[in-house]
Design an enzyme around this catalytic site. Structure first.
Site, PDB file in Angstrom:
ATOM      1  N   ARG A  80     -92.279  71.928  93.863  1.00  0.00           N
ATOM      2  CA  ARG A  80     -92.592  72.705  92.673  1.00  0.00           C
ATOM      3  C   ARG A  80     -91.370  73.421  92.107  1.00  0.00           C
ATOM      4  NH1 ARG A  80     -96.964  72.586  95.898  1.00  0.00           N
ATOM      5  NH2 ARG A  80     -99.020  72.326  94.912  1.00  0.00           N
ATOM      6  N   HIS A 105     -93.221  67.491  91.621  1.00  0.00           N
ATOM      7  CA  HIS A 105     -92.869  66.107  91.992  1.00  0.00           C
ATOM      8  C   HIS A 105     -92.367  65.277  90.814  1.00  0.00           C
ATOM      9  CE1 HIS A 105     -94.104  66.859  95.985  1.00  0.00           C
ATOM     10  NE2 HIS A 105     -95.385  66.621  95.866  1.00  0.00           N
ATOM     11  N   HIS A 180     -93.595  60.314  99.853  1.00  0.00           N
ATOM     12  CA  HIS A 180     -94.801  61.129 100.007  1.00  0.00           C
ATOM     13  C   HIS A 180     -95.902  60.359 100.744  1.00  0.00           C
ATOM     14  CE1 HIS A 180     -97.780  64.210  98.883  1.00  0.00           C
ATOM     15  NE2 HIS A 180     -96.758  64.945  98.485  1.00  0.00           N
ATOM     16  N   ASP A 253     -98.519  73.675 104.002  1.00  0.00           N
ATOM     17  CA  ASP A 253     -97.981  73.041 102.802  1.00  0.00           C
ATOM     18  C   ASP A 253     -96.640  73.707 102.536  1.00  0.00           C
ATOM     19  OD1 ASP A 253     -97.598  71.494 100.592  1.00  0.00           O
ATOM     20  OD2 ASP A 253     -99.228  72.350  99.398  1.00  0.00           O
ATOM     21  N   GLU A 314     -92.154  65.402 104.185  1.00  0.00           N
ATOM     22  CA  GLU A 314     -91.356  65.160 102.984  1.00  0.00           C
ATOM     23  C   GLU A 314     -89.959  65.743 103.170  1.00  0.00           C
ATOM     24  OE1 GLU A 314     -93.693  66.627  99.553  1.00  0.00           O
ATOM     25  OE2 GLU A 314     -95.330  66.754 101.004  1.00  0.00           O
TER      26      GLU A 314
END
Length: 357
Positions: A80, A105, A180, A253, A314
Site C-alpha cells: 500500500r 499492488h 503473490h 498482514d 511477499e
C-alpha cells in the site's frame, strides 16, 4: 526437463498461454502470461505423492474476476501507498487509488492484470519461462517507461523455483514487485494453513494502522505473537487478542524486517503431509499475509473459499516507503537496473514433531 504450452484463453484479443515446467522428479510449476500468474505447483509429500500446494483457478475468467492477486506478480509497487501519493525526483505523482482511497499492488491496471510476452527457455541450471512487459509512462500514475522482466526457473536436481525480476526506466520512478502466491502445503487444499508451522528470521515488524498502512513505527517482535524466530503455528496469531492481529482480520498482514545472515531462510512446514517450503531472498522485508480475508462466495477448483486457506510470503522492499524515510528507498533512477530474486525450495521433513510454543 520440459516446458509445455497450451492455450488458456484470450483477453481483448490477446492470447493467454499456460506454461508447465516439469523437472526429472515430477515437480512442476504451471503459469500463464496474464499477470505472470502461477496457477499450480505440484510438490511431493513425505510419501512421494505429488499434489498442488498453491491456491488457483482452472479458467482465465476466474482469474479476471479475482480480487486476491492469486499467484500474480504485483507491481509496479507491491503493498500500500497512502492516498496513492508519491513524490519522485521532486515531483508529486497521484497513483491509482484502488483500495479505500489508497494505492495497492500497482493499482487496478498493475502488473497482475496485463498480458505479458512470454518465452520458454532452457539453460544449464534448468528450464523456465521469461516474461517481459513495457509499463508505459503514466500507467497507474507512475512516471517513466519501464522495461520489466520476470523469470521463473525450475532447477535441475531439486524442487526449487527461482523467481528473478529486472527492470530499467527512462525516468526516475518506483519499482518494487513481488509474487503473490498463496501457499498451502497440505496438498490440494485438504486443510487450511492454521496448523502450518512458520519460522521467520525477523527481529522487527512494521506496525499498521486500522487501514493496514504502516504507521512508521518499527517494533521488536520479542515477547509478542510476531516473534516467529523459533517458529510457531499460524493458529496462534488467528487466536491472538493482540490489537495488530485483530485489525488484520485475525492473523498477519504485516511486513517483517528480514535478517540477511547466511542460513536465515524462511521455513514453512505442514507436519501432517511432511511438506516444507524454504524461502530465501536478498530483499529487506517480507509481507506475511495469512489469508484472513479469503472467504467469499467462490470456489478454488471445487474447494469453497474460506479464511486462512492459504498464506503469502511477499518478499519485497518496505510498503509505503515513499512516505517513510526510515524504510529505505524503492526508487529506480533513469538508466539504473533493478534486480531482485527469491528462491522457493520445496522439501519434506525428517518427521521431527514441532509443537506449538
Amino acid at each position: 526437463m520440459t516446458v509445455e504450452q497450451q492455450a488458456f484463453g484470450t483477453i481483448n484479443g490477446q492470447p493467454v498461454t499456460l506454461y508447465t515446467i516439469k523437472n526429472e522428479q515430477g515437480f512442476q510449476i504451471s503459469c500463464i502470461n496474464y499477470g505472470c500468474i502461477i496457477t499450480e505447483i505440484l510438490a511431493p509429500d513425505k510419501t512421494g505423492t505429488l499434489e498442488n500446494v498453491v491456491l488457483g483457478f482452472d479458467s482465465l475468467e476466474e482469474y479476471e474476476r479475482d480480487v486476491h492477486y492469486l499467484g500474480a506478480v504485483a507491481g509496479r509497487f507491491a503493498g500500500r501507498i497512502k492516498d496513492g501519493e508519491a513524490e519522485v525526483a521532486g515531483t508529486r505523482h497521484q497513483l491509482g487509488r484502488n483500495a479505500n482511497g489508497h494505492h495497492l499492488h500497482g493499482g487496478a491496471g498493475g502488473f497482475h492484470s496485463v498480458v505479458w510476452h512470454a518465452a520458454p527457455f532452457e539453460e544449464t541450471d534448468g528450464a523456465g519461462v521469461e516474461f517481459t512487459y513495457t509499463s508505459l509512462d503514466g500507467e497507474e500514475g507512475y512516471p517513466g517507461n519501464v522495461e520489466v522482466k520476470v523469470r521463473y526457473l525450475v532447477k535441475h536436481g531439486n524442487n526449487e523455483l527461482l523467481i528473478s525480476y529486472s527492470g530499467t526506466s527512462d525516468q526516475p520512478t518506483l519499482l518494487n514487485p513481488t509474487n503473490h502466491s498463496y501457499f498451502n502445503l497440505s496438498g490440494n487444499l485438504k486443510r487450511d494453513v492454521l496448523d502450518h508451522h512458520l519460522q521467520l528470521p525477523a527481529e522487527a515488524y512494521l506496525e499498521l494502522d486500522d487501514e493496514l498502512l504502516p504507521t512508521g513505527r518499527i517494533l521488536p517482535v520479542a515477547g509478542t505473537v510476531f516473534d516467529l524466530r523459533e517458529g510457531n503455528k499460524i493458529q496462534r496469531a488467528a487466536e491472538s487478542e493482540d490489537p495488530q492481529t485483530l485489525l488484520a482480520g485475525r492473523g498477519y498482514d504485516h511486513p517483517f524486517l528480514l535478517e540477511q545472515a547466511e542460513g536465515s531462510a524462511i521455513l514453512l512446514t505442514d507436519e501432517e503431509s511432511g511438506r516444507t517450503l524454504s524461502v530465501e531472498t536478498a530483499e529487506p522485508a517480507v509481507v506475511l499475509y495469512t489469508g484472513n480475508g479469503l472467504g467469499g462466495p467462490y470456489s478454488l477448483r471445487g474447494t469453497p473459499a474460506r479464511n486462512h486457506l492459504g498464506l503469502c510470503l511477499e518478499t519485497q522492499k518496505m510498503p509505503d516507503s515513499p512516505r517513510h524515510g526510515n524504510f529505505g528507498s524503492s526508487m529506480l533512477e533513469a538508466g539504473q537496473r533493478y534486480q531482485s530474486e527469491t528462491s522457493f525450495r520445496f522439501g519434506v521433513t525428517d518427521n521431527v514433531s514441532m509443537e506449538e510454543e
